[in-house]
Design an enzyme around this catalytic site. Structure first.
Site, PDB file in Angstrom:
ATOM      1  N   ASN A 124       7.562 -20.711 -28.800  1.00  0.00           N
ATOM      2  CA  ASN A 124       6.271 -19.893 -30.019  1.00  0.00           C
ATOM      3  C   ASN A 124       6.452 -19.026 -28.879  1.00  0.00           C
ATOM      4  OD1 ASN A 124       4.636 -18.325 -30.983  1.00  0.00           O
ATOM      5  ND2 ASN A 124       2.913 -19.629 -29.525  1.00  0.00           N
ATOM      6  N   LYS A 174       5.679 -15.472 -29.894  1.00  0.00           N
ATOM      7  CA  LYS A 174       4.537 -14.536 -30.126  1.00  0.00           C
ATOM      8  C   LYS A 174       4.798 -12.835 -30.718  1.00  0.00           C
ATOM      9  CE  LYS A 174       1.980 -17.864 -26.534  1.00  0.00           C
ATOM     10  NZ  LYS A 174       0.945 -18.024 -25.571  1.00  0.00           N
ATOM     11  N   HIS A 206      -3.101 -21.767 -33.317  1.00  0.00           N
ATOM     12  CA  HIS A 206      -3.262 -21.424 -31.975  1.00  0.00           C
ATOM     13  C   HIS A 206      -4.291 -20.907 -31.544  1.00  0.00           C
ATOM     14  CE1 HIS A 206      -1.557 -19.469 -28.565  1.00  0.00           C
ATOM     15  NE2 HIS A 206      -0.381 -20.494 -28.731  1.00  0.00           N
ATOM     16  N   GLU A 212      -5.283 -18.608 -29.635  1.00  0.00           N
ATOM     17  CA  GLU A 212      -4.556 -17.068 -29.448  1.00  0.00           C
ATOM     18  C   GLU A 212      -5.558 -16.557 -30.647  1.00  0.00           C
ATOM     19  OE1 GLU A 212      -0.239 -15.880 -28.250  1.00  0.00           O
ATOM     20  OE2 GLU A 212      -1.584 -17.047 -26.626  1.00  0.00           O
ATOM     21  N   GLU A 216      -3.277 -27.274 -26.508  1.00  0.00           N
ATOM     22  CA  GLU A 216      -2.458 -25.901 -25.405  1.00  0.00           C
ATOM     23  C   GLU A 216      -4.303 -26.256 -24.688  1.00  0.00           C
ATOM     24  OE1 GLU A 216       1.352 -24.287 -26.450  1.00  0.00           O
ATOM     25  OE2 GLU A 216      -0.832 -23.430 -28.116  1.00  0.00           O
ATOM     26  N   GLY A 258      -0.724 -19.281 -20.453  1.00  0.00           N
ATOM     27  CA  GLY A 258       0.443 -17.578 -20.123  1.00  0.00           C
ATOM     28  C   GLY A 258      -0.289 -17.045 -18.562  1.00  0.00           C
ATOM     29  N   SER A 281       1.834 -23.118 -19.953  1.00  0.00           N
ATOM     30  CA  SER A 281       3.090 -22.760 -18.774  1.00  0.00           C
ATOM     31  C   SER A 281       4.012 -24.019 -18.443  1.00  0.00           C
ATOM     32  CB  SER A 281       1.824 -22.300 -17.449  1.00  0.00           C
ATOM     33  OG  SER A 281       1.136 -21.580 -17.330  1.00  0.00           O
TER      34      SER A 281
HETATM   35  P1  13P Z   1       2.559 -20.287 -21.751  1.00  0.00           P
HETATM   36  O1  13P Z   1       3.905 -20.742 -22.069  1.00  0.00           O
HETATM   37  O2  13P Z   1       3.601 -18.789 -21.965  1.00  0.00           O
HETATM   38  O3  13P Z   1       2.437 -20.607 -21.321  1.00  0.00           O
HETATM   39  O4  13P Z   1       2.470 -20.086 -23.946  1.00  0.00           O
HETATM   40  C1  13P Z   1       2.099 -21.441 -24.038  1.00  0.00           C
HETATM   41  C2  13P Z   1       2.167 -21.427 -25.614  1.00  0.00           C
HETATM   42  O5  13P Z   1       0.910 -20.822 -25.421  1.00  0.00           O
HETATM   43  C3  13P Z   1       2.547 -21.718 -26.763  1.00  0.00           C
HETATM   44  O6  13P Z   1       2.357 -21.646 -27.894  1.00  0.00           O
END
Ligand code: 13P
Length: 251
Positions: free
Chosen positions: A9, A11, A95, A97, A167, A173, A212
């Site tokens: 992803n 982002k 997601h 976010e 997740e 992150g 992560s």
């Molecule tokens: P990270 O791997 O940067 O923690 O992000 C995970 C994520 O949100 C994938 O959709």
């Protein structure tokens, strides 16, 4: 046997130049044939990435879609049918976010999930708890509700052609990864919840872990019985690191 999947992803990252570099570097990776690989660039770069990866065994997906199949008057949105037209095979739905920052509700996400499937996309339903919810002992309740909202509206059959990504919000992150045991506990609960409706569907659906994941911790996570791969954020922006994670899923 479920076929593992590793998805990146990207982002809100990438410029025309950096995305061109990334796809070029991806083309130099050795991906094991037993793993499904996918990347999710921004909508702006989708067409370009689809074209560049045409000859590679890498699927391209979108990070979001409209809650209606379209076409229609929905300024700023992209319909699932347009994503299919652009060469996408998958779409992320829910997601954290988007749930947290854009305020997307379970109700809206069910509509996106349904619209995506109706258009021929495979939805990747993202679910997960916040740190407060985990600390309050509510992880399985929260994740269970996020999953139930889809099962109740669309039925268990909706998961025949879908992927689920667990997740934990506190692991995204942050550099904090759920331990393989913590992740496995939630994955097993998700599969058990699906199995209550239909055990065949539950056994077939792929459950990815996200939060992560790096080359250094991927093998241990993917070694758990109900973890069928990963949804990778930051580490997917580096083709060597992403390639190593994909290879970990193939072992
Ligand atoms: P990270 O791997 O940067 O923690 O992000 C995970 C994520 O949100 C994938 O959709």
């Amino acid at each position: 046997m479920r076929r593992p999947m590793v998805a990146g992803n990207w982002k809100m990252h990438g410029t025309c130049d950096s995305v061109a570099d990334l796809v070029e570097d991806l083309a130099n990776q050795v991906f094991p044939s037993g793993v499904d690989v996918a990347v999710f660039p921004t909508s702006l770069h989708l067409g370009f990435v689809v074209e560049c990866l045409e000859d590679l065994p890498v699927s391209v997906g979108a990070q979001n879609c409209a809650h209606e199949a379209g076409p229609g008057a929905l300024t700023g949105e992209i319909s699932p049918a347009q994503l299919v037209d652009a060469g996408c095979k998958l779409v992320l739905v829910g997601h954290s976010e988007r749930r947290q920052i854009m305020g997307e509700s379970n109700e809206l996400l069910v509509r996106k999930f349904a619209a995506a499937q109706a258009s021929g996309l495979t939805p990747v339903l993202c679910i997960g708890e916040t740190l407060e919810q985990r600390d309050a002992g509510k992880t399985l309740e929260v994740v269970g509700q996020q999953l139930d909202s889809v099962i109740e509206e669309l039925g268990i059959g909706a998961f025949v052609n879908a992927v689920i990504a667990y997740e934990p919000v506190w692991a995204i992150g942050t550099g904090l990864t759920a331990s393989p045991q913590q992740a496995q506990e939630v994955h097993a609960a998700i599969r058990a919840q699906l199995a209550k409706e239909n055990s065949e569907v539950a056994q077939g659906v792929r459950l990815l872990y996200g939060g992560s994941v790096k080359a250094a911790n991927a093998a241990e996570l993917f070694g758990m019985p109900d973890i069928d791969g990963g949804l990778i954020g930051g580490a997917s922006l580096n083709a060597d690191e992403f390639g190593a994670i994909v290879r970990a899923a193939g072992n």
